[in-house]
Scaffold this motif. Structure first.
Motif, mmCIF file in Angstrom:
data_model
loop_
_atom_site.group_PDB
_atom_site.id
_atom_site.type_symbol
_atom_site.label_atom_id
_atom_site.label_comp_id
_atom_site.label_asym_id
_atom_site.label_seq_id
_atom_site.Cartn_x
_atom_site.Cartn_y
_atom_site.Cartn_z
ATOM 1 N N ALA A 89 0.784 -1.242 0.000
ATOM 2 C CA ALA A 89 0.000 0.000 0.000
ATOM 3 C C ALA A 89 0.813 1.288 0.000
ATOM 4 N N SER A 90 1.991 1.266 -0.596
ATOM 5 C CA SER A 90 2.748 2.511 -0.599
ATOM 6 C C SER A 90 2.425 3.349 -1.839
ATOM 7 N N ALA A 91 1.558 2.786 -2.695
ATOM 8 C CA ALA A 91 1.233 3.493 -3.932
ATOM 9 C C ALA A 91 0.495 4.789 -3.624
ATOM 10 N N SER A 92 0.400 5.640 -4.619
ATOM 11 C CA SER A 92 -0.253 6.928 -4.442
ATOM 12 C C SER A 92 -1.693 6.744 -3.984
ATOM 13 N N MET A 93 -2.097 7.616 -3.081
ATOM 14 C CA MET A 93 -3.464 7.529 -2.575
ATOM 15 C C MET A 93 -4.462 8.143 -3.548
ATOM 16 N N THR A 94 -3.972 8.554 -4.704
ATOM 17 C CA THR A 94 -4.909 9.064 -5.692
ATOM 18 C C THR A 94 -5.522 7.924 -6.489
ATOM 19 N N LYS A 95 -5.212 6.677 -6.113
ATOM 20 C CA LYS A 95 -5.789 5.555 -6.851
ATOM 21 C C LYS A 95 -6.776 4.805 -5.967
ATOM 22 N N GLU A 116 -10.699 9.518 -15.524
ATOM 23 C CA GLU A 116 -11.222 10.714 -14.842
ATOM 24 C C GLU A 116 -10.880 10.708 -13.351
ATOM 25 N N THR A 117 -10.752 11.898 -12.799
ATOM 26 C CA THR A 117 -10.491 12.013 -11.357
ATOM 27 C C THR A 117 -11.501 12.982 -10.733
ATOM 28 N N GLN A 118 -11.570 12.951 -9.411
ATOM 29 C CA GLN A 118 -12.397 13.944 -8.710
ATOM 30 C C GLN A 118 -11.625 14.457 -7.504
ATOM 31 N N GLU A 119 -11.877 15.722 -7.155
ATOM 32 C CA GLU A 119 -11.138 16.335 -6.057
ATOM 33 C C GLU A 119 -11.825 16.080 -4.721
ATOM 34 N N ASP A 140 -11.170 25.042 4.512
ATOM 35 C CA ASP A 140 -10.828 26.214 3.687
ATOM 36 C C ASP A 140 -11.035 25.989 2.198
ATOM 37 N N GLY A 141 -11.605 24.870 1.830
ATOM 38 C CA GLY A 141 -11.908 24.633 0.418
ATOM 39 C C GLY A 141 -10.718 24.201 -0.415
ATOM 40 N N SER A 142 -9.535 24.072 0.204
ATOM 41 C CA SER A 142 -8.366 23.665 -0.585
ATOM 42 C C SER A 142 -8.484 22.188 -0.980
ATOM 43 N N VAL A 143 -7.741 21.798 -2.018
ATOM 44 C CA VAL A 143 -7.795 20.407 -2.468
ATOM 45 C C VAL A 143 -6.891 19.562 -1.558
ATOM 46 N N VAL A 144 -7.482 18.577 -0.890
ATOM 47 C CA VAL A 144 -6.694 17.700 -0.015
ATOM 48 C C VAL A 144 -5.985 16.660 -0.869
ATOM 49 N N ASP A 145 -6.679 16.138 -1.862
ATOM 50 C CA ASP A 145 -6.113 15.119 -2.759
ATOM 51 C C ASP A 145 -7.115 14.898 -3.893
ATOM 52 N N THR A 146 -6.704 14.121 -4.870
ATOM 53 C CA THR A 146 -7.664 13.704 -5.904
ATOM 54 C C THR A 146 -7.731 12.183 -5.909
ATOM 55 N N VAL A 147 -8.868 11.663 -6.307
ATOM 56 C CA VAL A 147 -9.055 10.202 -6.402
ATOM 57 C C VAL A 147 -9.701 9.898 -7.753
ATOM 58 N N SER A 152 -16.912 12.520 -0.942
ATOM 59 C CA SER A 152 -16.143 13.569 -0.264
ATOM 60 C C SER A 152 -15.220 13.028 0.825
ATOM 61 N N THR A 153 -15.288 11.734 1.145
ATOM 62 C CA THR A 153 -14.400 11.180 2.196
ATOM 63 C C THR A 153 -13.814 9.812 1.806
ATOM 64 N N PRO A 154 -13.105 9.734 0.678
ATOM 65 C CA PRO A 154 -12.571 8.422 0.295
ATOM 66 C C PRO A 154 -11.142 8.165 0.788
ATOM 67 N N LEU A 155 -10.429 9.202 1.269
ATOM 68 C CA LEU A 155 -8.972 9.091 1.398
ATOM 69 C C LEU A 155 -8.527 8.155 2.517
ATOM 70 N N THR A 156 -9.075 8.352 3.716
ATOM 71 C CA THR A 156 -8.656 7.501 4.836
ATOM 72 C C THR A 156 -9.112 6.063 4.578
#
Ligand code: NAD
Length: 494
Positions: free
Chosen positions: A5-11, A25-28, A34-41, A186-190
């Protein structure tokens, strides 16, 4: 063995590998602070969901045949990996969801506790041996067998993305099923990081997959695709209705954990200090965005004024601000609401109440501080003189607004408690056994707490009545929804 699991978390994670969406395609994922982009998936589609379903189908026979102890061992190895990374994971969860880091840590702890609980249950699942009448044959007997259902879809909301994923994948995996997790957009990263770690610990490829993308595409493919035999859904009651419409006609096993509007009743003999703390956690934890939350407060007239005074003092100690930071004591951090729409909804529910004569006792507005201007911040509110017909009472209020009512006795409180479409949690605060028993018997809800608001348990079954859902999560009972029960008769014995 799955890819590490060391691959990019954008996948996203399908068949033991980090993959892009087939469309590219990706989504932010944006910060509620503050509305900033945390990551894209990846913005997955039906095609990506189908690929994950095929992977889960292929992996199912071997996983179903894997010894229960071995399944438990692999899950516990994953739990250890998540534990090692919990502080970093809590920061990611806070950044994408908006909850303060200490609340995010609490959520990860709950996930770890739940997964450990289910790993411990893996080898304890059992069927039965049943004696049969002699006319069915000498010495013949029946067997009740428990078998995994197959490929399961786990559809998760954004308010507690990690614990609510755990309540689904824990019982599914120990019973020998394979799973596709569909996190909220809106909450896929963790969730992705944790699924990567659980796979890295040794789950065979395809056993646990995660596809990111819109509910209308990825989610609906899980609902429609006949290979998926089980849907565990947590989210809004409206979406739950859609789940029934699409997955119901295929006779899938469906559980729905939906919205709520929990009443809290405080009687004159209650320990007021504890009850005030209960109301605070019950209503304002996670910025009020909890299914199980104190959404209506019924105070006995004898303690109404004293309770309210103490409550307002405590509500005044919340300080809005960046969920990654802590305020000076005695202030307590409250982060932003998760989305702009969420805040607008709360504001319109509050406006409806005030237009019907409600009085806002504290809070109820956006902060003036320009530093918080790009976040979805809202001062927590307590509201009195609220009409029971207003939206603030009859709808789910998914934010930090608490309507308070004065009642003359328990009968009146219970009538008002039940005057609602939902039936998820509820609580009564009293030392009187007769009152608490009456509340347990008469409040229409999946659970009634007495002198307690404690959400972080895995041991008891939990699920709503009325518009709050169907079926249960938590407890050994949840495993039943991931198993088929088959009867067998052994006859023809000498
Ligand atoms: P939501 O219904 O909008 O979304 C939940 C999930 O369903 C998301 O992953 C979303 O992408 C997906 N989805 C949306 N449309 C879909 C479709 N047509 N087909 C398949 N999947 C689809 O809910 P939300 O706003 O993320 O979560 C908040 C709601 O969840 C609140 O109502 C809250 O009370 C409820 N909730 C209930 C419990 C419980 O245990 N009862 C726990 C937490 C949250």
């Amino acid at each position: 063995m799955a890819e590490v699991a060391s691959a990019s978390m954008t996948k996203m994670y399908v068949k033991g590998q980090w993959v892009e969406a087939q469309s590219g395609e990706t989504q932010e994922v944006r910060s509620p602070h503050d509305g900033s982009v945390v990551d894209t998936v990846p913005r997955g589609s039906r095609d990506d969901a189908r690929a994950a379903i095929r992977a889960a189908e292929d992996a199912f026979p071997e996983w179903a045949d894997t010894a229960a102890d071995e399944r438990a061992r692999l899950i516990l190895a994953g739990v250890e990996k998540v534990k090692e990374k919990q502080k970093d994971l809590a920061k990611v969860l806070s950044a994408e969801q908006g909850k303060p880091v200490f609340e995010a840590m609490g959520e990860i702890h709950h996930f770890l506790h739940g997964m450990t609980f289910y790993a411990g249950l893996a080898s304890k699942i059992r069927g039965a041996q049943v004696p049969l009448p002699p006319d069915m044959g000498k010495h013949s007997y029946g067997l009740v067998l428990k078998r995994p259902v197959g490929v399961c879809g786990a559809i998760v909301p954004w308010n507690f993305p990690i614990t609510l994923m755990g309540t689904k994948i824990g019982p599914a995996l120990i019973a020998g099923n394979t799973v596709i997790v569909k996190p909220a957009s809106s909450t896929p990263l963790t969730s992705l990081q944790i699924i990567g770690l659980l796979n890295e610990a040794g789950l065979p490829a395809g056993v646990l997959n995660c596809v990111t993308g819109p509910g209308r595409e990825v989610g609906e493919e899980l609902l429609e695709n006949p290979v998926v035999r089980r849907i565990a859904f947590t989210g809004e009651s409206g979406t739950g209705r859609r789940v029934m419409e699409v997955a119901g006609p295929q006779f899938k096993r469906i559980t729905l954990e939906l919205g709520g509007s929990d009443p809290m009743i405080v009687m004159p003999d209650a320990d007021l200090r504890k009850a005030v703390s209960g109301a605070m956690i019950g209503r304002f934890w996670n910025c009020g965005q909890a299914c199980l939350a104190v959404k209506r407060l019924y105070l006995h007239e004898e303690i109404h004024d004293e309770f309210l005074e103490a409550l307002l003092k405590k509500v005044g100690s919340y300080e809005l601000g960046d969920p990654a930071t802590r305020p000076e004591k005695p202030f307590v951090r409250m982060g932003p609401l998760h989305t702009a729409e969420q805040r607008e909804e709360i504001e319109s529910q509050l406006a409806d109440a005030t237009s019907k004569g409600a009085e806002v006792l504290i809070g109820g507005s956006r902060p003036d501080d320009p530093a918080l201007g790009s976040g979805h911040y809202f001062h927590p509110a307590v509201v009195a003189n609220v009409s029971h017909h207003s939206r603030l009472v009859q709808e789910e209020v998914f934010g930090p607004v608490l309507p308070v009512f004065k009642v003359k006795d328990l009968d009146e409180a219970i009538v008002l408690a039940n005057d609602n479409q939902y039936g998820l949690g509820s609580s009564i605060w009293t030392q009187n056994l007769t009152w608490s028993n009456q509340a347990i018997r008469e409040i229409q809800a999946g659970v009634t707490w007495v002198n307690q608001i404690h959400y972080g348990y895995d041991e008891l079954p939990f699920g709503g009545v009325k518009a709050s859902g169907i079926g249960h999560e938590h407890g050994p009972e949840a495993v039943d929804y991931y198993q088929e029960t088959k009867g067998a008769v052994i006859g023809g014995l000498a």
